[in-house]
Write an enzyme that holds these catalytic residues in place. Structure first.
Site, mmCIF file in Angstrom:
data_model
loop_
_atom_site.group_PDB
_atom_site.id
_atom_site.type_symbol
_atom_site.label_atom_id
_atom_site.label_comp_id
_atom_site.label_asym_id
_atom_site.label_seq_id
_atom_site.Cartn_x
_atom_site.Cartn_y
_atom_site.Cartn_z
ATOM 1 C CB CYS A 42 -0.903 0.005 1.232
ATOM 2 S SG CYS A 42 -2.053 1.412 1.247
ATOM 3 C CG ASP A 44 -0.823 4.159 5.211
ATOM 4 O OD1 ASP A 44 0.071 4.709 5.885
ATOM 5 O OD2 ASP A 44 -2.023 4.135 5.554
ATOM 6 N NE ARG A 46 -0.930 5.051 8.651
ATOM 7 C CZ ARG A 46 -2.204 4.866 8.957
ATOM 8 N NH1 ARG A 46 -2.620 5.094 10.181
ATOM 9 N NH2 ARG A 46 -3.069 4.462 8.043
ATOM 10 C CG HIS A 98 -1.770 -1.023 5.977
ATOM 11 N ND1 HIS A 98 -2.350 -0.023 6.705
ATOM 12 C CD2 HIS A 98 -1.843 -0.625 4.682
ATOM 13 C CE1 HIS A 98 -2.733 0.948 5.888
ATOM 14 N NE2 HIS A 98 -2.444 0.613 4.655
ATOM 15 C CB CYS A 101 -5.926 -0.403 4.468
ATOM 16 S SG CYS A 101 -5.535 0.181 2.805
HETATM 17 ZN ZN LIG Z 1 -3.466 1.246 2.953
#
Ligand SMILES: [Zn+2]
Length: 210
Positions: A42, A44, A46, A98, A101
């Site tokens: 992803c 993302d 993080r 994750h 998400c």
């Molecule tokens: Zn995500």
């Protein structure tokens, strides 16, 4: 304060630190790449691929997008997959999603008129929800998102097996193993959900003829 200048300064410090530890590091890095892993994750911030598995530059070939999707009309992801499998000959393809998400969470909500392009990308996750709606609708609200996140990862693994790239490599190539992983933002730990190898039975409607 976070500024681009700070990132450039950090980069300089990082480069100097590595060169101090291993003066040959960048000379070797510049020569070639031989990663054993393709990571589809992803976007993302993080969930940075290299950081969470403590990998060094050169170890992982990375593709990231919203909600770690493998879409069979996405030439970006498919080009990365083809290069990783056919040229770099990675031994493992990892799809890592994750918990928490935002992409999967947004897919469970009505479409936003401000995000017409993003809506199209999330549409594929709505399809995963619809495919498993009977199971998902009886799960308590606080578990439903987690389960859809897991199902979305499983779905990407199946989609990988539907590509000509994986099927040809399983038949005539070096047979990479596929892994579906989920990362926990609360504890930083990765859990394996599924692993598929060249013995996996692919639904006949997705199989390529020789
Ligand atoms: Zn995500």
């Amino acid at each position: 304060m976070q500024t681009p200048q700070k990132l450039l300064l950090e980069n300089r410090a990082w480069s100097e630190e590595i060169s101090k530890k291993n003066p040959e590091f960048f000379k070797l890095l510049a020569k070639e790449q031989k990663p054993s892993f393709l990571w589809i994750g992803c976007a993302d911030s993080r969930v940075p691929a290299d950081t969470i598995v403590n990998a060094q530059p050169g170890e992982i070939f990375v593709h990231r997008n919203i909600a770690n999707q493998v879409i069979n009309t996405d030439f970006n992801c498919l080009s990365v997959l083809q290069y990783a499998v056919d040229v770099l000959k990675v031994k493992h393809v990892i799809v890592c999603g994750h918990y928490g998400c935002g992409g999967v969470k947004a897919a469970l909500m009505p479409q936003s008129s401000k995000l017409v392009i993003t809506n199209k990308w999330l549409m594929h996750i709505k399809d995963v929800y619809r495919l498993h709606q009977d199971e998902l609708d009886i799960i308590p609200d606080d578990r439903r998102l987690d389960r859809l996140i897991e199902l979305n990862i499983l779905e990407q693994l199946y989609r990988l097996t539907h590509t000509s790239i994986i099927q040809a490599s399983w038949k005539h190539g070096h047979k990479p193993t596929l892994h579906g992983w989920v990362f926990g933002l609360h504890d930083g730990l990765i859990k394996e959900l599924i692993m598929l190898d060249h013995n996996t039975q692919i639904n006949p409607i997705y199989r390529y003829h020789d």
